[in-house]
Write a protein that holds these residues in place. Sequence first.
Motif, PDB file in Angstrom:
ATOM      1  N   ARG A  83       0.853  -1.201   0.000  1.00 26.29           N
ATOM      2  CA  ARG A  83       0.000   0.000   0.000  1.00 26.29           C
ATOM      3  C   ARG A  83       0.884   1.245   0.000  1.00 26.29           C
ATOM      4  N   GLY A  84       1.722   1.365  -1.013  1.00 27.34           N
ATOM      5  CA  GLY A  84       2.550   2.562  -1.130  1.00 27.34           C
ATOM      6  C   GLY A  84       3.846   2.471  -0.362  1.00 27.34           C
ATOM      7  N   LYS A  85       4.327   1.242  -0.170  1.00 31.41           N
ATOM      8  CA  LYS A  85       5.609   1.017   0.525  1.00 31.41           C
ATOM      9  C   LYS A  85       5.635   1.684   1.898  1.00 31.41           C
ATOM     10  N   ARG A  86       4.518   1.504   2.620  1.00 32.97           N
ATOM     11  CA  ARG A  86       4.443   2.021   3.983  1.00 32.97           C
ATOM     12  C   ARG A  86       5.197   1.107   4.938  1.00 32.97           C
ATOM     13  N   LEU A  87       5.559   1.633   6.096  1.00 32.07           N
ATOM     14  CA  LEU A  87       6.332   0.902   7.085  1.00 32.07           C
ATOM     15  C   LEU A  87       5.520   0.729   8.365  1.00 32.07           C
ATOM     16  N   VAL A  88       5.708  -0.402   9.034  1.00 29.15           N
ATOM     17  CA  VAL A  88       5.026  -0.675  10.294  1.00 29.15           C
ATOM     18  C   VAL A  88       6.037  -0.625  11.433  1.00 29.15           C
ATOM     19  N   ARG A  89       5.731   0.151  12.455  1.00 29.12           N
ATOM     20  CA  ARG A  89       6.580   0.222  13.657  1.00 29.12           C
ATOM     21  C   ARG A  89       5.996  -0.775  14.666  1.00 29.12           C
TER      22      ARG A  89
END
Length: 292
Positions: A83-89
């Motif tokens: 989904r748009g190269k999002r990152l999860v913390r």
Amino acid sequence: MIKRNGFFVEDSLAKVPPHPSESREPFYGRTIINAVRAVLKAQDVRISIFGAENIPTTGGALLAINHTGYYDFILGGIPAFVRGKRLVRFMAKKEIFDTPVVGTLMRWMKHVSVDRSAGASSMKEAQTRLDAGHLVGIFPEATVSRSFEIKELKTGAVRIADAAQVPLLPLIIWGGQRIITKDIDRDLGRSHIPVFISVGEPVDPSGDPEEATQRLYEAMKTLLDETRTAYEQQYGPFDGGELWRPQSLGGGAPTLEQAKMLEIAEKERRQAKRAAKAAKKRTPLIRKLFKK
């Protein structure tokens, strides 16, 4: 299903431009993500993603993820990546951050340290990340579910999402336990293991935390049942007795009750080990006192 960025996604999933900042983070967004993709490709892990459109392309959201194995920290971030190269913390126990090298890497990636003796500070840090527009991943079961069913959930997920006023999204991983988990021989070679990852619609985190947590539990359980059913239909039938499958599906995993007893026994062993280690450290001091 179509293949996008190395993963299988639903045909209807719209392409979105890369997140303006997260996709450009040099360490996490590029180095770590590329390394993870290389490992999964080398193992030929076939990952199919469902419901990724529920993840916002911008702004904060809390992902409540089921916990069945040690690859969950890798797999749980993949729907956000498509989904748009999002990152999860991810929220992870403080002990990981205390290790010299890994702890430094975790801080570079802006993951959230969870100190179980000071839960309020961990929740505040997670809320700060969400307020800043990040995606945060939490494992509300706290520890790996040996039964591969949804265990009793902690209330932290709904309390954090409610305080930050962000979507609370259930996320289910199924098949990752076949790679590496508790009490089962790991399979880290090129074994072509299929994995399903499903993202559900937002769960209302408002109101009484216990009632909201029950809503989250029901949503995660329903999504788990749907994901497992689809997995069995596509890759089954299985022989029966597989240790990575729950007893409810004819597998050989322990029941929720049996798994709880194993967890208690494991906790007691760890406490005994810590006590023995502390006693060993005290022994030289006692000897010195007696010599005096």
